[in-house]
Design a protein around this motif. Structure first.
Motif, PDB file in Angstrom:
ATOM      1  N   GLU A  16       0.834  -1.209   0.000  1.00 17.86           N
ATOM      2  CA  GLU A  16       0.000   0.000   0.000  1.00 17.86           C
ATOM      3  C   GLU A  16       0.864   1.253   0.000  1.00 17.86           C
ATOM      4  OE1 GLU A  16      -3.153   0.238  -0.639  1.00 17.86           O
ATOM      5  OE2 GLU A  16      -3.296  -1.934  -0.679  1.00 17.86           O
ATOM      6  N   ASP A  20       0.814   4.024  -2.907  1.00 16.25           N
ATOM      7  CA  ASP A  20       0.573   5.427  -2.571  1.00 16.25           C
ATOM      8  C   ASP A  20       1.713   6.303  -3.075  1.00 16.25           C
ATOM      9  OD1 ASP A  20      -0.989   7.520  -1.241  1.00 16.25           O
ATOM     10  OD2 ASP A  20       0.734   7.616   0.139  1.00 16.25           O
ATOM     11  N   ASP A  54      -5.185   5.403   6.861  1.00 19.59           N
ATOM     12  CA  ASP A  54      -5.816   5.020   5.589  1.00 19.59           C
ATOM     13  C   ASP A  54      -5.027   3.906   4.910  1.00 19.59           C
ATOM     14  OD1 ASP A  54      -7.779   6.940   5.975  1.00 19.59           O
ATOM     15  OD2 ASP A  54      -6.687   8.476   4.826  1.00 19.59           O
ATOM     16  N   ALA A  58      -6.388   0.207   4.051  1.00 15.65           N
ATOM     17  CA  ALA A  58      -6.279  -0.347   2.695  1.00 15.65           C
ATOM     18  C   ALA A  58      -5.530  -1.678   2.714  1.00 15.65           C
ATOM     19  CB  ALA A  58      -5.583   0.650   1.772  1.00 15.65           C
ATOM     20  N   ALA A  61      -7.862  -4.297   3.982  1.00 15.47           N
ATOM     21  CA  ALA A  61      -8.843  -4.627   2.934  1.00 15.47           C
ATOM     22  C   ALA A  61      -8.214  -5.497   1.856  1.00 15.47           C
ATOM     23  CB  ALA A  61      -9.405  -3.343   2.321  1.00 15.47           C
ATOM     24  N   ARG A  62      -6.978  -5.195   1.487  1.00 20.13           N
ATOM     25  CA  ARG A  62      -6.264  -5.999   0.484  1.00 20.13           C
ATOM     26  C   ARG A  62      -6.089  -7.428   0.985  1.00 20.13           C
ATOM     27  NH1 ARG A  62      -2.777  -4.835  -3.803  1.00 20.13           N
ATOM     28  NH2 ARG A  62      -2.930  -2.618  -3.338  1.00 20.13           N
TER      29      ARG A  62
END
Length: 145
Positions: A16, A20, A54, A58, A61-62
């Motif tokens: 992530e 980003d 955040d 993420a 969630a991944r």
């Protein structure tokens, strides 16, 4: 669903952060490219890096999406096929090692041949297990499907 292992979460968080950083770099590059041509709507604001919370959300969630896929019929099938491919490569390597040892001096290389035969057997068993797992993922009666 079992909790995530710390190393899995760390890997997902690293991914992530890289995503980003690439997003921010792309935004900055596009901002510089469009700076000389300021047509309406041509350039937008340069994106700021995501907040750590955040990125963590993420990453979680991944991982959750990856776990759902891995537990799906398709995920279990593809995983089994990949494991079969790894086992097939190991079997091939063990076979090459056995042939090379036997071609040098079979009697003198008996230990090497025996080790290669053990590795070949282990790879063959892993291949069989993987093939059965792939077949099991296709079964309609599979409760995990």
């Amino acid at each position: 669903m079992p909790p995530f292992a710390d190393s899995d979460l760390a890997d997902a968080l690293t991914t992530e952060r890289a995503v980003d950083a690439a997003r921010v770099a792309w935004s900055a590059r596009e901002g510089r490219r469009a700076a000389g041509v300021a047509w309406s709507g041509m350039s937008g604001p340069v994106l700021a890096p995501a907040e750590p919370a955040d990125l963590l959300a993420a990453a979680r969630a991944r991982l959750a999406a990856r776990r759902i896929w891995a537990e799906s019929r398709r995920g279990r099938f593809v995983t089994a096929v990949v494991q079969a491919q790894v086992a097939a490569r190991a079997a091939h390597a063990a076979g090459e090692q056995a042939r090379a040892a036997a071609s040098r001096d079979f009697e003198a290389e008996r230990q090497g041949c025996a080790q290669a035969a053990r590795e070949l057997r282990a790879a063959a068993l892993a291949l069989l297990r993987s093939a059965r797992a792939a077949r099991g993922a296709l079964d309609r009666d599979d409760p995990a499907a």
